[in-house]
Scaffold this motif. Structure first.
Motif, PDB file in Angstrom:
ATOM      1  N   MET A  49       0.855  -1.186   0.000  1.00 37.67           N
ATOM      2  CA  MET A  49       0.000   0.000   0.000  1.00 37.67           C
ATOM      3  C   MET A  49       0.898   1.247   0.000  1.00 37.67           C
ATOM      4  O   MET A  49       1.845   1.341   0.767  1.00 37.67           O
ATOM      5  CB  MET A  49      -0.905  -0.019   1.238  1.00 37.67           C
ATOM      6  N   ARG A  50       0.612   2.163  -0.861  1.00 40.40           N
ATOM      7  CA  ARG A  50       1.405   3.383  -0.928  1.00 40.40           C
ATOM      8  C   ARG A  50       1.203   4.219   0.330  1.00 40.40           C
ATOM      9  O   ARG A  50       0.191   4.106   1.013  1.00 40.40           O
ATOM     10  CB  ARG A  50       1.002   4.173  -2.165  1.00 40.40           C
ATOM     11  N   ASN A  51       2.183   5.104   0.597  1.00 41.74           N
ATOM     12  CA  ASN A  51       2.122   5.936   1.805  1.00 41.74           C
ATOM     13  C   ASN A  51       0.829   6.744   1.885  1.00 41.74           C
ATOM     14  O   ASN A  51       0.215   6.831   2.943  1.00 41.74           O
ATOM     15  CB  ASN A  51       3.321   6.887   1.857  1.00 41.74           C
ATOM     16  N   ARG A  52       0.436   7.344   0.778  1.00 45.19           N
ATOM     17  CA  ARG A  52      -0.767   8.179   0.774  1.00 45.19           C
ATOM     18  C   ARG A  52      -2.004   7.372   1.199  1.00 45.19           C
ATOM     19  O   ARG A  52      -2.792   7.812   2.023  1.00 45.19           O
ATOM     20  CB  ARG A  52      -0.947   8.790  -0.617  1.00 45.19           C
ATOM     21  N   GLU A  53      -2.146   6.180   0.634  1.00 47.45           N
ATOM     22  CA  GLU A  53      -3.279   5.322   0.977  1.00 47.45           C
ATOM     23  C   GLU A  53      -3.210   4.872   2.431  1.00 47.45           C
ATOM     24  O   GLU A  53      -4.239   4.794   3.117  1.00 47.45           O
ATOM     25  CB  GLU A  53      -3.318   4.104   0.044  1.00 47.45           C
ATOM     26  N   ARG A  54      -2.002   4.571   2.913  1.00 50.07           N
ATOM     27  CA  ARG A  54      -1.844   4.169   4.319  1.00 50.07           C
ATOM     28  C   ARG A  54      -2.212   5.311   5.250  1.00 50.07           C
ATOM     29  O   ARG A  54      -2.823   5.093   6.299  1.00 50.07           O
ATOM     30  CB  ARG A  54      -0.406   3.701   4.578  1.00 50.07           C
ATOM     31  N   ILE A  55      -1.853   6.523   4.881  1.00 47.36           N
ATOM     32  CA  ILE A  55      -2.200   7.689   5.706  1.00 47.36           C
ATOM     33  C   ILE A  55      -3.715   7.887   5.750  1.00 47.36           C
ATOM     34  O   ILE A  55      -4.295   8.118   6.812  1.00 47.36           O
ATOM     35  CB  ILE A  55      -1.481   8.955   5.189  1.00 47.36           C
ATOM     36  N   ILE A  56      -4.375   7.791   4.598  1.00 49.45           N
ATOM     37  CA  ILE A  56      -5.832   7.952   4.545  1.00 49.45           C
ATOM     38  C   ILE A  56      -6.515   6.874   5.382  1.00 49.45           C
ATOM     39  O   ILE A  56      -7.431   7.156   6.157  1.00 49.45           O
ATOM     40  CB  ILE A  56      -6.339   7.939   3.083  1.00 49.45           C
ATOM     41  N   ALA A  57      -6.059   5.630   5.251  1.00 57.90           N
ATOM     42  CA  ALA A  57      -6.651   4.530   6.020  1.00 57.90           C
ATOM     43  C   ALA A  57      -6.447   4.747   7.521  1.00 57.90           C
ATOM     44  O   ALA A  57      -7.371   4.550   8.320  1.00 57.90           O
ATOM     45  CB  ALA A  57      -6.052   3.193   5.583  1.00 57.90           C
ATOM     46  N   ALA A  58      -5.262   5.159   7.913  1.00 59.04           N
ATOM     47  CA  ALA A  58      -4.979   5.403   9.334  1.00 59.04           C
ATOM     48  C   ALA A  58      -5.814   6.566   9.855  1.00 59.04           C
ATOM     49  O   ALA A  58      -6.359   6.496  10.965  1.00 59.04           O
ATOM     50  CB  ALA A  58      -3.488   5.695   9.524  1.00 59.04           C
ATOM     51  N   ALA A  59      -5.933   7.623   9.064  1.00 61.41           N
ATOM     52  CA  ALA A  59      -6.729   8.782   9.489  1.00 61.41           C
ATOM     53  C   ALA A  59      -8.190   8.385   9.652  1.00 61.41           C
ATOM     54  O   ALA A  59      -8.841   8.766  10.627  1.00 61.41           O
ATOM     55  CB  ALA A  59      -6.591   9.914   8.481  1.00 61.41           C
TER      56      ALA A  59
ATOM     57  N   ASP B 135       0.157  13.743  14.325  1.00 64.37           N
ATOM     58  CA  ASP B 135       1.300  12.885  14.678  1.00 64.37           C
ATOM     59  C   ASP B 135       0.831  11.447  14.899  1.00 64.37           C
ATOM     60  O   ASP B 135       1.517  10.498  14.530  1.00 64.37           O
ATOM     61  CB  ASP B 135       1.984  13.391  15.955  1.00 64.37           C
ATOM     62  N   ASP B 136      -0.348  11.292  15.519  1.00 64.47           N
ATOM     63  CA  ASP B 136      -0.905   9.963  15.753  1.00 64.47           C
ATOM     64  C   ASP B 136      -1.279   9.288  14.437  1.00 64.47           C
ATOM     65  O   ASP B 136      -1.121   8.074  14.287  1.00 64.47           O
ATOM     66  CB  ASP B 136      -2.123  10.037  16.674  1.00 64.47           C
ATOM     67  N   VAL B 137      -1.768  10.080  13.492  1.00 65.02           N
ATOM     68  CA  VAL B 137      -2.101   9.534  12.171  1.00 65.02           C
ATOM     69  C   VAL B 137      -0.835   9.010  11.499  1.00 65.02           C
ATOM     70  O   VAL B 137      -0.818   7.891  10.977  1.00 65.02           O
ATOM     71  CB  VAL B 137      -2.803  10.584  11.282  1.00 65.02           C
TER      72      VAL B 137
ATOM     73  N   VAL C 276       4.436   6.016   8.976  1.00 72.35           N
ATOM     74  CA  VAL C 276       5.245   6.967   8.204  1.00 72.35           C
ATOM     75  C   VAL C 276       5.699   8.096   9.135  1.00 72.35           C
ATOM     76  O   VAL C 276       5.145   8.280  10.216  1.00 72.35           O
ATOM     77  CB  VAL C 276       4.463   7.563   7.010  1.00 72.35           C
ATOM     78  N   GLY C 277       6.666   8.847   8.678  1.00 73.48           N
ATOM     79  CA  GLY C 277       7.117  10.006   9.436  1.00 73.48           C
ATOM     80  C   GLY C 277       6.188  11.192   9.210  1.00 73.48           C
ATOM     81  O   GLY C 277       5.423  11.228   8.238  1.00 73.48           O
TER      82      GLY C 277
END
Length: 196
Positions: free
Chosen positions: A1-11, A25-27, A33-34
């Motif tokens: 999974m690309r970083n962008r998709e991982r960030i959206i899923a985590a958010a 920061d929690d997201v 990711v950093g």
């Protein structure tokens, strides 16, 4: 999974669990990711919120199409969609919709239009087949879905799922024909919801 998709899923997960004001920061931490990677993809909370709302709306539209394809019975298709939309946590978006992002952004309006059209189709087919009461409209389904999937204040989201599907089924049982009562007021249309 690309970083962008991982960030959206985590958010999306964190917004559901803790609300739209969760620390970015929690997201980043949940996405693995950093902070720099998060801000490179999403310069601010509004940009991230926009993408989360767009992703959930898009996934919910897809669930409507899947339900229609999977079920020959139009009421069963509507029921499948309602439960699938609950699993997408669409009700948890409500607090975000009052946030600091552009709700009238063309991308969001287009995706919302696709979702509304898909749900209107499910409702119309179930009514045409005589399986869904005729004194309701698509807005009634969307309002109930939003209300019944939104966590109650002070209650953790993780434990609410077992009640959500139970209460959605009670709602769906009330929509099926023959109607057991006369509903007060008038059906909620999409136009009513847009005015609210």
């Amino acid at each position: 999974m690309r970083n962008r998709e991982r960030i959206i899923a985590a958010a999306r997960e964190l917004f559901v669990e803790f609300g739209p004001d969760v620390a970015l920061d929690d997201v980043a931490r949940r996405a693995g990711v950093g902070n720099a990677t998060l801000y490179r993809n999403f310069p601010d909370r509004a940009a991230l919120t926009h993408e989360v709302v767009l992703a959930v709306t898009s996934r919910t539209t897809l669930r409507a199409a899947e339900a229609e394809a999977a079920e020959a019975d139009p009421f069963a298709a509507l029921s499948r969609f309602v439960h699938a939309a609950a699993d997408e946590r669409i009700g948890a978006l409500c607090p975000m919709l009052s946030g600091v992002f552009d709700r009238d952004h063309p991308d969001l309006l287009a995706e919302r239009g696709r979702l509304e059209e898909a749900v209107e189709g499910l409702v119309a087919r179930a009514q045409s087949a005589g399986r869904l009461r005729t004194d309701i409209a698509v807005g009634d389904v969307l309002v109930a879905l939003s209300q019944l999937t939104r966590p109650l204040p002070g209650i953790a989201c993780q434990g609410i799922d077992r009640f959500t599907h139970r209460h959605l089924q009670l709602f769906l049982d009330g929509l099926e024909t023959p109607a057991r009562s006369e509903l007060p007021g008038s059906a909620a249309t999409l136009e009513d919801l847009r005015r609210s």
